[in-house]
Design a protein around this motif. Structure first.
Motif, short mmCIF file in Angstrom:
data_model
loop_
_atom_site.label_atom_id
_atom_site.label_comp_id
_atom_site.label_asym_id
_atom_site.label_seq_id
_atom_site.Cartn_x
_atom_site.Cartn_y
_atom_site.Cartn_z
N THR A 272 0.84 -1.20 0.00
CA THR A 272 0.00 0.00 0.00
C THR A 272 0.87 1.24 0.00
O THR A 272 0.65 2.17 -0.80
CB THR A 272 -0.94 0.00 1.21
OG1 THR A 272 -1.77 -1.16 1.18
CG2 THR A 272 -1.81 1.25 1.23
N MET A 273 1.87 1.28 0.89
CA MET A 273 2.77 2.42 0.92
C MET A 273 3.56 2.52 -0.38
O MET A 273 3.75 3.63 -0.92
CB MET A 273 3.71 2.30 2.11
CG MET A 273 4.73 3.44 2.24
SD MET A 273 3.98 5.07 2.52
CE MET A 273 3.61 4.98 4.28
N GLU A 274 4.03 1.41 -0.89
CA GLU A 274 4.76 1.42 -2.16
C GLU A 274 3.93 2.05 -3.27
O GLU A 274 4.40 2.92 -4.01
CB GLU A 274 5.13 -0.02 -2.55
CG GLU A 274 5.77 -0.13 -3.93
CD GLU A 274 5.69 -1.54 -4.52
OE1 GLU A 274 6.16 -1.71 -5.66
OE2 GLU A 274 5.13 -2.44 -3.86
N LYS A 275 2.67 1.61 -3.39
CA LYS A 275 1.82 2.11 -4.47
C LYS A 275 1.53 3.60 -4.32
O LYS A 275 1.59 4.35 -5.30
CB LYS A 275 0.51 1.33 -4.51
CG LYS A 275 -0.40 1.71 -5.68
CD LYS A 275 -1.66 0.88 -5.71
CE LYS A 275 -2.47 1.16 -6.97
NZ LYS A 275 -2.77 2.59 -7.18
N VAL A 276 1.20 4.04 -3.10
CA VAL A 276 0.89 5.45 -2.89
C VAL A 276 2.09 6.31 -3.26
O VAL A 276 1.97 7.31 -3.98
CB VAL A 276 0.47 5.71 -1.42
CG1 VAL A 276 0.43 7.21 -1.13
CG2 VAL A 276 -0.88 5.08 -1.14
N LEU A 277 3.28 5.94 -2.80
CA LEU A 277 4.47 6.74 -3.08
C LEU A 277 4.84 6.73 -4.56
O LEU A 277 5.20 7.76 -5.13
CB LEU A 277 5.64 6.24 -2.23
CG LEU A 277 5.53 6.48 -0.73
CD1 LEU A 277 6.63 5.74 0.02
CD2 LEU A 277 5.58 7.97 -0.40
N LYS A 278 4.73 5.57 -5.19
CA LYS A 278 5.07 5.51 -6.61
C LYS A 278 4.06 6.27 -7.45
O LYS A 278 4.43 6.94 -8.43
CB LYS A 278 5.15 4.05 -7.06
CG LYS A 278 6.41 3.34 -6.58
CD LYS A 278 6.49 1.90 -7.09
CE LYS A 278 7.81 1.25 -6.68
NZ LYS A 278 7.89 -0.17 -7.15
N ASP A 279 2.79 6.20 -7.10
CA ASP A 279 1.77 6.94 -7.86
C ASP A 279 1.99 8.44 -7.78
O ASP A 279 1.59 9.19 -8.69
CB ASP A 279 0.37 6.61 -7.33
CG ASP A 279 -0.10 5.22 -7.75
OD1 ASP A 279 0.57 4.60 -8.60
OD2 ASP A 279 -1.12 4.76 -7.21
N LEU A 280 2.61 8.90 -6.69
CA LEU A 280 2.86 10.33 -6.50
C LEU A 280 4.26 10.74 -6.96
O LEU A 280 4.61 11.92 -6.85
CB LEU A 280 2.71 10.70 -5.01
CG LEU A 280 1.33 10.51 -4.39
CD1 LEU A 280 1.37 10.85 -2.90
CD2 LEU A 280 0.29 11.38 -5.09
N ASN A 281 5.05 9.80 -7.46
CA ASN A 281 6.46 10.09 -7.77
C ASN A 281 7.12 10.76 -6.56
O ASN A 281 7.82 11.77 -6.69
CB ASN A 281 6.58 11.01 -9.00
CG ASN A 281 6.01 10.36 -10.24
OD1 ASN A 281 6.42 9.26 -10.61
ND2 ASN A 281 5.05 11.02 -10.88
N ASP A 282 6.91 10.16 -5.41
CA ASP A 282 7.28 10.79 -4.15
C ASP A 282 8.67 10.35 -3.71
O ASP A 282 8.93 9.15 -3.54
CB ASP A 282 6.25 10.39 -3.08
CG ASP A 282 6.31 11.27 -1.85
OD1 ASP A 282 7.39 11.36 -1.23
OD2 ASP A 282 5.26 11.86 -1.49
#
Length: 506
Positions: A272-282
């Protein structure tokens, strides 16, 4: 194994010595027969701060960040294994520190040291907030009244506990700075009274927002925001409530000499954290996680999360070579030999970013009329990047401090730009707030329970649910049975992991 008699003595001691409050939950009992033996409050303060901060971080890593789906652990995320012995430790360890605060506050009252008393009230409110958020109704108003023959204190509703700790925080704000004693032993703010006032008022806003589904927070929030001279707040990450660790043994970050196997075999970044950060280019992806072993040291490091609630994480995505451990700032020294303990992560009691996201939500929902919601929102995001950049040592190659600060295009992308409907804007605030609460005690879990953001899906080994509270210690059922049963009436449901606490109306 401890026998029943030992358990009884421990249980009684913990309950008998907890801080006492009057019917309005503010005034502290003082043992007038023992005032001559009261300790110097400055001798008690450092260990209270150190112990509670250590435990807050460890509880986050072991349980709260797992159930908030920030990190993954195949053992902790098997929620059927959340035994009463686990909650025993959390419950009694926190009441043990309340006992120490009781001593400190009594000593401060005896000496006329309002600053120490104010600090004690802030810490006590912070600890009680953690206990009630995780259990619901708890012993509070009678918790320290063994001196008047209340050996088994009643449970107070969470609404009453919240009302009490809000009153304590208001009193703390009034007391702090009203006397001139020099504060010693303050390893959190180094005697800076203004820092403690900011922490007190930030906590008030946190609690007001958390109960906003039940109680309109507008009057109290507007009073605080409308008078910054009387009610100061954090102005940057530099004055947030964060314990700075040192290089000396036992003053290091709790994970610095921690269990290597937690990083090497069982704990990972969550998918979940991986996806959120990758989707935001964070860029926080490289802060929160290490590159996968398969890609470490290459020109294109990769990051891979693991789901919670699966039986064997080694069967996920090709095994551990494709999984990311938690980032270097929190890792044992074996993983980061060039990282000194004082550069490692701090234990955060409350951050500047969390405060800004509270204000952004409050402004967006009309609880306050001061300030601009988008400004608060962006302050929260930028404050996070600036904070983590400040923690990166110069000798780090991945990430560097410069890599942690994103380009301005980060703020204009569709998933970050403060645009859209009210629901869209609130969702963006909630996602950024969840990110800002990484490994910050139980706050990410409480945030998710209140908002439902991000979406967390129970894994196949989770028996179809994600916990929304802790269960009470086993001793409370056996030794404080009548009050325990009354607590369940206040809770409004059975003592299990899926009965919601009072403020959880999501």
């Amino acid at each position: 194994m401890k026998n029943i008699f030992s358990k009884l003595i421990l249980g009684l001691c913990a309950l008998m010595l907890v801080v006492s409050c009057t019917k309005d939950f503010v005034e502290i009992n003082t043992n007038t027969d023992a005032t001559s033996n009261l300790p110097d409050p400055g001798l008690l303060l450092p260990n209270i701060i150190r112990t509670t901060s250590h435990r807050s971080w460890k509880n986050s890593f072991d349980r709260f960040a797992v159930v908030a789906d920030q990190i993954a652990n195949q053992f902790s995320s098997t929620y059927g294994n959340w035994t009463r012995s686990d909650t025993d430790r959390f419950f009694w360890n926190n009441y043990d520190q309340i006992k120490e605060l009781d001593k400190m506050i009594n000593a401060a009252e005896n000496k006329g040291f309002n600053n120490y008393k104010g600090i004690g009230l802030v810490l006590r409110a912070w600890i009680f907030q953690g206990i009630t958020d995780n259990f619901g109704p708890i012993p509070y108003s009678e918790a320290g009244k063994a001196a008047i023959d209340i050996n088994f204190p009643k449970y107070d509703s969470q609404e009453a506990v919240y009302s009490g700790i809000l009153a304590e925080l208001e009193m703390a704000n009034e007391l702090l700075g009203s006397t001139t004693e020099i504060i010693t032993g303050d390893i959190l703010y180094n005697g800076d009274i203004s820092g403690w006032k900011k922490f007190a008022n930030g906590l008030r806003l946190r609690i007001l927002m958390r109960q906003s589904g039940r109680v309109d927070p507008s009057p109290e929030m507007r009073k605080i925001i409308g008078n910054p001279t009387v009610y100061p707040l954090f102005t940057s990450f530099l004055d947030q409530a964060a314990l700075q660790y040192l290089t000396e043994f036992e003053n290091e970050h709790p994970s610095f000499r921690g269990n290597v196997s937690d990083w090497a075999s069982s704990t990972r970044l969550s998918v979940t954290m991986e996806k959120v950060l990758k989707d935001l280019n964070d860029p926080r992806l490289a802060v929160f996680a290490m590159p996968t072993p398969a890609s470490a040291g290459t020109a294109t490091p990769q990051y891979g999360g693991v789901p919670n609630g699966i039986k064997d994480i080694q069967q996920w995505n090709g095994g551990s070579v494709n999984h990311s451990a938690v980032g270097l700032l929190w890792a044992p020294k074996q993983f980061a030999p060039n990282l000194a303990s004082e550069n490692a992560a701090q234990s955060i009691l409350m951050s500047y970013s969390e405060l800004q996201f509270i204000l952004a939500e409050a402004r967006e929902r009309g609880f306050i009329t001061t300030g601009n919601a988008e400004t608060y929102y962006q302050n929260g995001i930028r404050g996070q990047f600036e904070y983590y950049a400040s923690r990166i040592p110069e000798n780090f190659e991945l990430p560097t401090a410069a890599q942690v600060i994103p380009p301005e295009t980060y703020y204009t992308q569709v998933n970050v730009a403060y645009t859209g409907s009210l629901e869209d804007k609130l969702n963006k605030i909630y996602i950024q707030k969840w990110l800002s609460l990484f490994l910050n005690g139980g706050e990410a879990w409480s945030h998710w329970r209140r908002t439902g953001v991000p979406e967390i899906v129970a894994g196949p080994n989770n028996e179809g649910y994600v916990p929304v509270r802790y269960v009470y210690p086993a001793d409370e059922q056996r030794l404080n049975e009548q009050n325990y049963n009354e607590a369940l009436v206040l809770l409004g449901g059975p003592d299990n992991l899926i009965t919601k606490v009072w403020w959880d109306v999501n």
